[in-house]
Design a protein around this motif. Structure first.
Motif, PDB file in Angstrom:
ATOM      1  N   GLU A 256       9.535   7.153 -10.695  1.00 27.95           N
ATOM      2  CA  GLU A 256      10.564   6.662  -9.767  1.00 27.95           C
ATOM      3  C   GLU A 256      11.582   5.802 -10.501  1.00 27.95           C
ATOM      4  O   GLU A 256      12.797   5.902 -10.251  1.00 27.95           O
TER       5      GLU A 256
ATOM      6  N   ASP B 136      13.764   8.143 -12.485  1.00 25.60           N
ATOM      7  CA  ASP B 136      14.586   8.911 -11.558  1.00 25.60           C
ATOM      8  C   ASP B 136      15.766   8.080 -11.054  1.00 25.60           C
ATOM      9  O   ASP B 136      16.913   8.539 -11.028  1.00 25.60           O
ATOM     10  N   ARG B 137      15.492   6.823 -10.687  1.00 20.54           N
ATOM     11  CA  ARG B 137      16.537   5.968 -10.122  1.00 20.54           C
ATOM     12  C   ARG B 137      17.571   5.539 -11.164  1.00 20.54           C
ATOM     13  O   ARG B 137      18.714   5.239 -10.819  1.00 20.54           O
TER      14      ARG B 137
ATOM     15  N   LEU C 141      17.159  -3.462  -8.503  1.00 20.13           N
ATOM     16  CA  LEU C 141      16.442  -2.222  -8.216  1.00 20.13           C
ATOM     17  C   LEU C 141      15.207  -2.510  -7.366  1.00 20.13           C
ATOM     18  O   LEU C 141      14.409  -3.389  -7.689  1.00 20.13           O
TER      19      LEU C 141
ATOM     20  N   LEU D 133      11.973  -0.480  -5.756  1.00 21.13           N
ATOM     21  CA  LEU D 133      11.259   0.796  -5.812  1.00 21.13           C
ATOM     22  C   LEU D 133      10.094   0.798  -4.826  1.00 21.13           C
ATOM     23  O   LEU D 133       9.335  -0.175  -4.736  1.00 21.13           O
TER      24      LEU D 133
END
Length: 261
Positions: free
Chosen positions: A96, A99-100, A232, A234
């Motif tokens: 993740e 991906d981000r 960020l 997650l």
């Protein structure tokens, strides 16, 4: 246009009753998203290749808009990751995070190799929490954050006592502690470990076993940088936090000898 690329499945999303939308990080073309028609059917030839973490060879039809996954052949299904709750949790966090922080079509063999090395290490039974730390520190430059870890961020000194500064995003030597009243004091061993996480490839480290307290300290440092500088958030991190609060969720494991060297 048809292309055959090696890649790792980062994310899957159901689409309709039988299809999946699959996001794959490829070695050759960066991150791609494709429709896998019929992949939700257990008997589908695309079922096994569209599982999270799978490293495989993918035949993709690309053009305008979303591509289409036509065929695929697993190279490594990452079976251990799928069968171990802690491994799954940290691997989910790693994919993740990557991906981000990556854009579609952004080619970077370095990011692909980092992901492959991290998942391979976890799949081989290495400490997934320590592997996640490697990825977190190494992905900071991708997020636009370049911590100064080779010298004092203020005066450039490479000698003396050091601390970590969130204000300067890097190390400060004892002569420059006054610059940031909120420095975090670190030992020489912790300084060396931070540099290892940030600069040494996972494949060159070998079996790294760290005390839980050391991992928690390193995790707090790097995640505060992400929180303050990147912003960020997650979903997978929430589950990791829950595991930290409730370690009884994990089955007991034989503990290796711990070392911070």
């Amino acid at each position: 246009m048809m292309n055959k690329w090696e890649g790792i499945v980062l994310r899957t999303m159901p689409y309709g009753e039988t299809n999946k939308i699959v996001t794959i990080l490829t070695k050759e073309a960066g991150k791609l998203t494709a429709m896998a028609r019929g992949a939700k059917k257990p008997a589908s030839r695309l079922s096994s290749i569209t599982q999270l973490f799978v490293y495989g060879s993918f035949l993709l039809r690309t053009g305008k808009g979303m591509g289409s996954l036509e065929q695929g052949e697993p190279i490594d299904s990452m079976r251990h990751i799928r069968e171990d709750l802690e491994a799954t949790a940290y691997a989910s966090y790693i994919v993740e995070l990557i991906d981000r922080l990556t854009e579609d079509g952004q080619r970077s063999s370095g990011i692909f190799n980092l992901l492959f090395e991290a998942l391979h290490a976890i799949n081989e039974g290495y400490d997934p929490e320590a592997i996640a730390l490697f990825v977190e520190w190494k992905m900071l430059p991708v997020a636009g954050i370049h911590p100064v870890l080779h010298q004092c961020a203020s005066c450039g000194s490479v000698e003396g006592e050091f601390a970590f500064s969130f204000k300067e995003i890097g190390f400060l030597c004892h002569r420059c502690f006054h610059i940031d009243p909120y420095i975090v004091r670190i030992t020489p061993a912790q300084l060396k470990l931070i540099r290892t996480f940030a600069t040494v490839p996972i494949t060159q480290v070998g079996s790294l076993t760290l005390k839980k307290s050391t991992k928690q300290f390193m995790k707090k440092l790097v995640r505060q940088v992400y929180d303050e500088q990147v912003g960020l958030r997650l979903k997978s991190r929430s589950f990791l936090d829950q595991l930290d609060r409730t370690p009884s969720l994990l089955p007991p494991k034989e503990k290796p000898a711990e070392s911070d060297e």
